[in-house]
Motif scaffolding. Structure first.
Motif, PDB file in Angstrom:
ATOM      1  N   MET A   1       0.623  -1.328   0.164  1.00 32.42           N
ATOM      2  CA  MET A   1       0.133  -0.274  -0.028  1.00 32.42           C
ATOM      3  C   MET A   1       0.726   1.270   0.624  1.00 32.42           C
ATOM      4  N   ALA A   2       2.055   1.312   0.853  1.00 33.86           N
ATOM      5  CA  ALA A   2       2.702   2.350   1.026  1.00 33.86           C
ATOM      6  C   ALA A   2       3.663   2.730  -0.275  1.00 33.86           C
ATOM      7  N   LEU A   3       3.491   1.539  -1.380  1.00 31.46           N
ATOM      8  CA  LEU A   3       4.598   1.804  -2.185  1.00 31.46           C
ATOM      9  C   LEU A   3       3.261   2.450  -3.833  1.00 31.46           C
ATOM     10  N   GLN A   4       2.366   1.971  -3.413  1.00 33.54           N
ATOM     11  CA  GLN A   4       1.430   2.889  -4.205  1.00 33.54           C
ATOM     12  C   GLN A   4       0.099   4.090  -3.681  1.00 33.54           C
ATOM     13  N   GLY A   5       0.728   4.607  -2.745  1.00 33.07           N
ATOM     14  CA  GLY A   5       0.146   5.846  -2.394  1.00 33.07           C
ATOM     15  C   GLY A   5      -0.837   5.548  -1.032  1.00 33.07           C
ATOM     16  N   ARG A   6      -0.797   4.189  -1.333  1.00 39.59           N
ATOM     17  CA  ARG A   6      -2.618   4.332  -0.275  1.00 39.59           C
ATOM     18  C   ARG A   6      -2.204   4.512   0.943  1.00 39.59           C
ATOM     19  N   PRO A   7      -3.604   4.535   1.776  1.00 39.10           N
ATOM     20  CA  PRO A   7      -3.479   4.312   3.147  1.00 39.10           C
ATOM     21  C   PRO A   7      -3.304   2.550   3.472  1.00 39.10           C
ATOM     22  N   TRP A   8      -2.498   2.152   4.564  1.00 40.93           N
ATOM     23  CA  TRP A   8      -2.438   0.673   4.907  1.00 40.93           C
ATOM     24  C   TRP A   8      -3.393   0.393   5.007  1.00 40.93           C
ATOM     25  N   ASN A   9      -4.437   0.968   5.653  1.00 46.00           N
ATOM     26  CA  ASN A   9      -5.961  -0.338   5.764  1.00 46.00           C
ATOM     27  C   ASN A   9      -6.697  -0.243   4.528  1.00 46.00           C
ATOM     28  N   ASP A  10      -6.171   0.149   3.371  1.00 46.96           N
ATOM     29  CA  ASP A  10      -6.675   0.617   1.624  1.00 46.96           C
ATOM     30  C   ASP A  10      -6.950  -1.239   0.806  1.00 46.96           C
ATOM     31  N   CYS A  11      -6.525  -1.861   1.742  1.00 45.52           N
ATOM     32  CA  CYS A  11      -6.600  -3.403   0.954  1.00 45.52           C
ATOM     33  C   CYS A  11      -7.573  -4.467   1.973  1.00 45.52           C
ATOM     34  N   LYS A  12      -8.142  -4.787   0.758  1.00 43.37           N
ATOM     35  CA  LYS A  12      -9.478  -5.821   1.551  1.00 43.37           C
ATOM     36  C   LYS A  12      -9.843  -6.519   0.070  1.00 43.37           C
ATOM     37  N   GLY A  13     -10.333  -7.546   0.085  1.00 41.80           N
ATOM     38  CA  GLY A  13     -11.312  -8.319  -0.544  1.00 41.80           C
ATOM     39  C   GLY A  13     -10.406  -9.175  -1.315  1.00 41.80           C
ATOM     40  N   ASN A  14     -10.982  -9.033  -2.465  1.00 38.16           N
ATOM     41  CA  ASN A  14      -9.750 -10.160  -4.312  1.00 38.16           C
ATOM     42  C   ASN A  14      -7.901  -9.302  -4.008  1.00 38.16           C
ATOM     43  N   GLU A  15      -8.528  -8.268  -3.423  1.00 36.27           N
ATOM     44  CA  GLU A  15      -7.077  -7.571  -3.342  1.00 36.27           C
ATOM     45  C   GLU A  15      -5.740  -8.184  -2.213  1.00 36.27           C
ATOM     46  N   LYS A  16      -6.760  -8.213  -1.220  1.00 36.53           N
ATOM     47  CA  LYS A  16      -6.045  -8.194   0.089  1.00 36.53           C
ATOM     48  C   LYS A  16      -5.498 -10.058   0.206  1.00 36.53           C
ATOM     49  N   LYS A  17      -6.728 -10.672  -0.609  1.00 38.33           N
ATOM     50  CA  LYS A  17      -6.221 -11.984  -0.633  1.00 38.33           C
ATOM     51  C   LYS A  17      -5.028 -12.624  -1.935  1.00 38.33           C
ATOM     52  N   ALA A  18      -5.136 -11.935  -2.755  1.00 42.46           N
ATOM     53  CA  ALA A  18      -4.464 -12.042  -3.513  1.00 42.46           C
ATOM     54  C   ALA A  18      -3.033 -11.919  -3.489  1.00 42.46           C
ATOM     55  N   LEU A  19      -2.874 -10.799  -1.940  1.00 45.19           N
ATOM     56  CA  LEU A  19      -1.467 -10.353  -1.614  1.00 45.19           C
ATOM     57  C   LEU A  19      -1.297 -11.734   0.054  1.00 45.19           C
ATOM     58  N   ARG A  20      -2.341 -11.985  -0.124  1.00 38.74           N
ATOM     59  CA  ARG A  20      -2.497 -13.190   0.671  1.00 38.74           C
ATOM     60  C   ARG A  20      -1.406 -14.400   0.968  1.00 38.74           C
ATOM     61  N   LYS A  21      -1.550 -14.754  -1.033  1.00 43.64           N
ATOM     62  CA  LYS A  21      -1.135 -15.499  -1.432  1.00 43.64           C
ATOM     63  C   LYS A  21       0.437 -15.251  -1.982  1.00 43.64           C
ATOM     64  N   LYS A  22       0.584 -14.586  -2.533  1.00 51.18           N
ATOM     65  CA  LYS A  22       2.197 -13.945  -3.094  1.00 51.18           C
ATOM     66  C   LYS A  22       3.322 -14.086  -1.354  1.00 51.18           C
ATOM     67  N   PHE A  23       2.310 -13.174  -0.315  1.00 47.62           N
ATOM     68  CA  PHE A  23       2.607 -13.626   0.447  1.00 47.62           C
ATOM     69  C   PHE A  23       3.492 -14.872   0.995  1.00 47.62           C
ATOM     70  N   ASP A  24       2.356 -15.342   1.490  1.00 52.66           N
ATOM     71  CA  ASP A  24       2.720 -16.967   1.728  1.00 52.66           C
ATOM     72  C   ASP A  24       3.997 -17.873   0.994  1.00 52.66           C
ATOM     73  N   ALA A  25       3.453 -17.630  -0.404  1.00 50.63           N
ATOM     74  CA  ALA A  25       4.538 -17.758  -1.091  1.00 50.63           C
ATOM     75  C   ALA A  25       6.553 -17.321  -0.966  1.00 50.63           C
ATOM     76  N   LEU A  26       6.537 -15.793  -0.382  1.00 60.24           N
ATOM     77  CA  LEU A  26       7.518 -15.089  -0.381  1.00 60.24           C
ATOM     78  C   LEU A  26       8.237 -16.237   1.132  1.00 60.24           C
ATOM     79  N   LYS A  27       7.597 -15.877   1.696  1.00 59.77           N
ATOM     80  CA  LYS A  27       7.776 -16.379   3.369  1.00 59.77           C
ATOM     81  C   LYS A  27       8.221 -17.855   2.819  1.00 59.77           C
ATOM     82  N   ALA A  28       7.363 -19.263   2.287  1.00 61.70           N
ATOM     83  CA  ALA A  28       7.943 -20.343   2.319  1.00 61.70           C
ATOM     84  C   ALA A  28       9.357 -20.439   1.677  1.00 61.70           C
ATOM     85  N   SER A  29       9.551 -19.293   0.382  1.00 63.95           N
ATOM     86  CA  SER A  29      11.025 -18.684  -0.242  1.00 63.95           C
ATOM     87  C   SER A  29      12.161 -18.740   0.398  1.00 63.95           C
TER      88      SER A  29
END
Length: 109
Positions: A58-86
């Motif tokens: 959100m910071a790099l997009q210039g958006r409030p930190w709590n602006d991440c919701k719904g499908n966008e948040k779900k997609a980021l969760r998948k990316k986060f899990d992959a980063l964490k695993a690797s």
């Protein structure tokens, strides 16, 4: 070169963490991008935390930190899990993580 704290959502504590892993300016962070920057944090011992990950996005997009919701948040969760695993060594002890955080050579397995 602009300070990291000139980016929305990046406060002094997060700035300190980024500087510790070699990301010293807002321009460097923007060039690196959220995923690569977060991977660098994980590789250097930062414990994974999903909120910190999406706040960075959100910071790099210039958006409030709590602006991440719904499908966008779900997609980021998948990316986060992959980063964490690797990029996060779950077998590394807290002592090894701390030593790595302060710049001691990472322990070999």
């Amino acid at each position: 070169m602009a300070a990291l704290t000139t980016i929305r959502n990046i406060g002094p504590a997060f700035e300190e963490s980024l500087i510790a892993v070699g990301i010293k300016t807002a321009e460097e962070l923007r060039d690196l991008g959220a995923d690569a920057a977060y991977a660098r944090l994980l590789e250097n011992g930062t414990k994974p935390h999903f909120i910190g990950y999406y706040v960075l996005h959100m910071a790099l997009q210039g958006r409030p930190w709590n602006d991440c919701k719904g499908n966008e948040k779900k997609a980021l969760r998948k990316k986060f899990d992959a980063l964490k695993a690797s990029h996060f060594d779950q077998d590394q002890s807290d002592l090894e993580r701390m030593l790595n955080e302060i710049g001691v050579i990472k322990a070999s397995k």
